[in-house]
Design a protein around this motif. Structure first.
Motif, PDB file in Angstrom:
ATOM      1  N   LEU A   1       0.819  -1.218   0.000  1.00 25.83           N
ATOM      2  CA  LEU A   1       0.000   0.000   0.000  1.00 25.83           C
ATOM      3  C   LEU A   1       0.853   1.269   0.000  1.00 25.83           C
ATOM      4  CD1 LEU A   1      -2.566  -1.109   2.758  1.00 25.83           C
ATOM      5  CD2 LEU A   1      -2.949  -1.080   0.275  1.00 25.83           C
ATOM      6  N   ILE A   2       2.125   1.124   0.373  1.00 26.36           N
ATOM      7  CA  ILE A   2       3.010   2.299   0.503  1.00 26.36           C
ATOM      8  C   ILE A   2       3.870   2.426  -0.753  1.00 26.36           C
ATOM      9  CG2 ILE A   2       4.889   3.332   1.850  1.00 26.36           C
ATOM     10  CD1 ILE A   2       3.802   1.889   4.317  1.00 26.36           C
ATOM     11  N   GLN A   3       3.834   3.619  -1.343  1.00 22.21           N
ATOM     12  CA  GLN A   3       4.630   3.870  -2.566  1.00 22.21           C
ATOM     13  C   GLN A   3       5.797   4.808  -2.227  1.00 22.21           C
ATOM     14  OE1 GLN A   3       3.455   2.078  -5.009  1.00 22.21           O
ATOM     15  NE2 GLN A   3       1.543   1.653  -3.898  1.00 22.21           N
ATOM     16  N   ASP A   4       6.841   4.697  -3.010  1.00 18.06           N
ATOM     17  CA  ASP A   4       7.971   5.632  -2.875  1.00 18.06           C
ATOM     18  C   ASP A   4       7.453   7.064  -2.919  1.00 18.06           C
ATOM     19  OD1 ASP A   4      10.406   4.351  -2.496  1.00 18.06           O
ATOM     20  OD2 ASP A   4      10.496   3.737  -4.592  1.00 18.06           O
ATOM     21  N   GLY A   5       7.933   7.881  -2.006  1.00 19.54           N
ATOM     22  CA  GLY A   5       7.551   9.297  -2.003  1.00 19.54           C
ATOM     23  C   GLY A   5       6.317   9.600  -1.173  1.00 19.54           C
ATOM     24  N   ASP A   6       5.630   8.581  -0.693  1.00 21.91           N
ATOM     25  CA  ASP A   6       4.411   8.810   0.101  1.00 21.91           C
ATOM     26  C   ASP A   6       4.718   9.438   1.464  1.00 21.91           C
ATOM     27  OD1 ASP A   6       2.753   7.739  -1.774  1.00 21.91           O
ATOM     28  OD2 ASP A   6       2.262   5.909  -0.669  1.00 21.91           O
ATOM     29  N   THR A   7       3.700  10.129   1.995  1.00 25.95           N
ATOM     30  CA  THR A   7       3.684  10.465   3.421  1.00 25.95           C
ATOM     31  C   THR A   7       2.501   9.719   4.028  1.00 25.95           C
ATOM     32  OG1 THR A   7       4.760  12.595   3.189  1.00 25.95           O
ATOM     33  CG2 THR A   7       3.325  12.325   5.092  1.00 25.95           C
ATOM     34  N   VAL A   8       2.774   8.970   5.094  1.00 23.63           N
ATOM     35  CA  VAL A   8       1.773   8.105   5.722  1.00 23.63           C
ATOM     36  C   VAL A   8       1.442   8.664   7.103  1.00 23.63           C
ATOM     37  CG1 VAL A   8       1.304   5.740   6.510  1.00 23.63           C
ATOM     38  CG2 VAL A   8       2.803   6.110   4.535  1.00 23.63           C
ATOM     39  N   LEU A   9       0.166   8.799   7.402  1.00 29.49           N
ATOM     40  CA  LEU A   9      -0.239   9.229   8.752  1.00 29.49           C
ATOM     41  C   LEU A   9      -0.524   7.998   9.607  1.00 29.49           C
ATOM     42  CD1 LEU A   9      -1.074  11.660  10.631  1.00 29.49           C
ATOM     43  CD2 LEU A   9      -3.424  11.195   9.898  1.00 29.49           C
ATOM     44  N   HIS A  10      -0.050   8.033  10.852  1.00 31.86           N
ATOM     45  CA  HIS A  10      -0.216   6.908  11.781  1.00 31.86           C
ATOM     46  C   HIS A  10      -0.704   7.440  13.129  1.00 31.86           C
ATOM     47  CE1 HIS A  10       1.296   4.141  14.908  1.00 31.86           C
ATOM     48  NE2 HIS A  10       0.954   3.203  14.058  1.00 31.86           N
TER      49      HIS A  10
ATOM     50  N   HIS B   1      11.137   4.494   0.044  1.00 35.17           N
ATOM     51  CA  HIS B   1      11.472   5.787   0.649  1.00 35.17           C
ATOM     52  C   HIS B   1      10.189   6.561   0.864  1.00 35.17           C
ATOM     53  CE1 HIS B   1      15.697   5.036   0.147  1.00 35.17           C
ATOM     54  NE2 HIS B   1      15.420   4.597  -1.074  1.00 35.17           N
ATOM     55  N   PHE B   2       9.845   6.793   2.102  1.00 36.78           N
ATOM     56  CA  PHE B   2       8.589   7.469   2.424  1.00 36.78           C
ATOM     57  C   PHE B   2       8.760   8.141   3.780  1.00 36.78           C
ATOM     58  CE2 PHE B   2       7.334   4.333   5.589  1.00 36.78           C
ATOM     59  CZ  PHE B   2       8.090   3.228   5.200  1.00 36.78           C
ATOM     60  N   HIS B   3       7.762   8.947   4.137  1.00 37.61           N
ATOM     61  CA  HIS B   3       7.827   9.708   5.380  1.00 37.61           C
ATOM     62  C   HIS B   3       6.597   9.364   6.220  1.00 37.61           C
ATOM     63  CE1 HIS B   3       9.208  12.962   7.921  1.00 37.61           C
ATOM     64  NE2 HIS B   3       7.997  13.503   7.913  1.00 37.61           N
ATOM     65  N   VAL B   4       6.749   9.368   7.529  1.00 38.21           N
ATOM     66  CA  VAL B   4       5.626   9.028   8.413  1.00 38.21           C
ATOM     67  C   VAL B   4       5.319  10.223   9.315  1.00 38.21           C
ATOM     68  CG1 VAL B   4       4.756   7.421  10.150  1.00 38.21           C
ATOM     69  CG2 VAL B   4       6.354   6.609   8.401  1.00 38.21           C
ATOM     70  N   LEU B   5       4.050  10.582   9.396  1.00 35.71           N
ATOM     71  CA  LEU B   5       3.601  11.588  10.366  1.00 35.71           C
ATOM     72  C   LEU B   5       2.951  10.836  11.518  1.00 35.71           C
ATOM     73  CD1 LEU B   5       2.154  14.354   8.004  1.00 35.71           C
ATOM     74  CD2 LEU B   5       4.359  14.331   9.196  1.00 35.71           C
ATOM     75  N   LEU B   6       3.450  11.077  12.716  1.00 34.93           N
ATOM     76  CA  LEU B   6       2.976  10.363  13.900  1.00 34.93           C
ATOM     77  C   LEU B   6       2.108  11.284  14.742  1.00 34.93           C
ATOM     78  CD1 LEU B   6       6.349   8.734  15.065  1.00 34.93           C
ATOM     79  CD2 LEU B   6       4.451   7.562  13.925  1.00 34.93           C
TER      80      LEU B   6
END
Ligand code: MRU
Length: 347
Positions: free
Chosen positions: A144-153, A181-186
């Motif tokens: 479900l996660i693609q390169d460049g994504d930002t994921v909220l958790h 390569h992706f970024h996570v917002l916690l």
């Protein structure tokens, strides 16, 4: 080490109240202290609670001086009621306890010591299986996660919320292990701050790129188009896919729909409660107001101020793009896909 394990005839767990400042383990000699550790959130997170409760039952069998199976079962029933009362929402707790009680009353054992050994084996099996299940969910969910994504958790769903590896954070870990390569917002996750204290601690160690957000900032980043995917865990999923998770999950789900962002929960089938038709039947824990007024004992307002502190909320199934399980990603209609997943079918 694992979040919870059997060590030297006791239950050893990481004290999650101390993270990120200190890594402290506690050794619990009896099922009463395991129940207390679940209530005071020394251990927390649905699968970690389930495994702790199973080890607690093995401990109860060890504590019991019963010399007959009937007396041992009576002692186990007493332990089961204490453990089940420790926290009400995560169904994994009752699931773990009932698995062990089922073995005790199966009629398979005539000798109490054989039953004691079988119960410890089962608790150990539940713990080992939890790790394997999380890795399977990670493999399904990483797609479900693609390169460049930002994921909220939201909250903490990582190694600390499970025996090891994690559910939603396990998906993030799996994608990172695949070199995406992706970024996570916690979300920091008030009032107990599982996001900023626990999830950030885990992502620091894994080397995953992240920022902690005030809970109130999620909508801001969604509206700006930065967030591509939302991943959360679950404490109990009803038969129709409605699910309880950490307080704040519902408002994130509504915001995600408003902004056209796919929203998934990641939950093992041990978190699915087919006995409950819909989410309004899930018992929701209310915790002490002191957690709101004085997080971790640090008052932010005078202690006589009034507050409410629901620990979970229920998100209706219509907000979900899917439920990542160890048997694949359940899609709507969830009453059908969840039934198949729980039966062990690959989706
Ligand atoms: O109150 P907590 O910290 O036990 O709540 C934990 C959560 O809500 C998690 O999101 C849930 O247990 C799923 S984690 C695997």
């Amino acid at each position: 080490m694992r979040t919870v394990e059997w060590y030297n005839g006791q239950v050893r767990m990481i004290d999650q109240k101390k993270i990120p400042w200190e890594l402290v383990v506690v050794d619990l000699p009896d099922y009463q202290s395991v129940a207390a550790a679940i209530t005071d959130m020394t251990v927390r997170g649905a699968p970690a609670i389930g495994a702790s409760a199973a080890f607690g039952m093995a401990l109860a069998a060890k504590q019991s001086s019963a010399t007959t199976i009937a007396n041992l079962i009576a002692d186990l029933r007493q332990a089961a009621s204490v453990l089940k009362a420790a926290r009400p929402t995560a169904v994994n707790l009752a699931w773990g306890v009932d698995k062990l009680l089922g073995i005790a009353i199966s009629g398979e054992f005539q000798n109490p010591d054989d039953l004691r050994a079988a119960l410890l084996n089962e608790a150990q099996r539940i713990a080992d299986e939890d790790v394997a299940i999380n890795q399977r969910m990670g493999a399904y969910g990483a797609a479900l996660i693609q390169d460049g994504d930002t994921v909220l958790h939201h909250c903490n769903t990582g190694a600390l919320a499970t025996v090891d590896y994690g559910t939603a954070l396990g998906v993030i870990r799996a994608a990172h292990e695949q070199n995406k390569h992706f970024h996570v917002l916690l979300d920091e996750t008030r009032p107990r701050l599982q996001g900023s204290r626990l999830s950030a601690w885990e992502l620091e160690q894994l080397g995953v790129s992240y920022d902690i957000l005030p809970d109130t900032a999620a909508g801001f980043y969604m509206q700006k188009g930065e967030i591509k995917l939302v991943l959360v865990g679950a404490d109990r999923v009803a038969a129709n896919g409605d699910f309880a998770n950490k307080i704040g999950t519902y408002q994130i789900a509504v915001l995600a729909k408003e902004n056209g962002i796919p929203f998934y929960t990641v939950a093992p089938t041990s978190t699915v409660d087919l006995a409950l038709a819909s989410g309004d039947l899930i018992p929701i824990e209310e915790r002490d107001k002191s957690e709101v007024l004085a997080p971790y004992g640090n008052p932010i307002v005078p202690m006589h101020f009034k507050a409410r502190n629901p620990a979970f909320d229920v998100t209706p199934n219509r907000y979900l793009a899917g439920i990542v399980t160890e048997n694949g990603i359940a899609r709507p209609p969830f009453s059908e896909s969840l039934r198949l997943a729980v039966a062990g079918e690959t989706l």
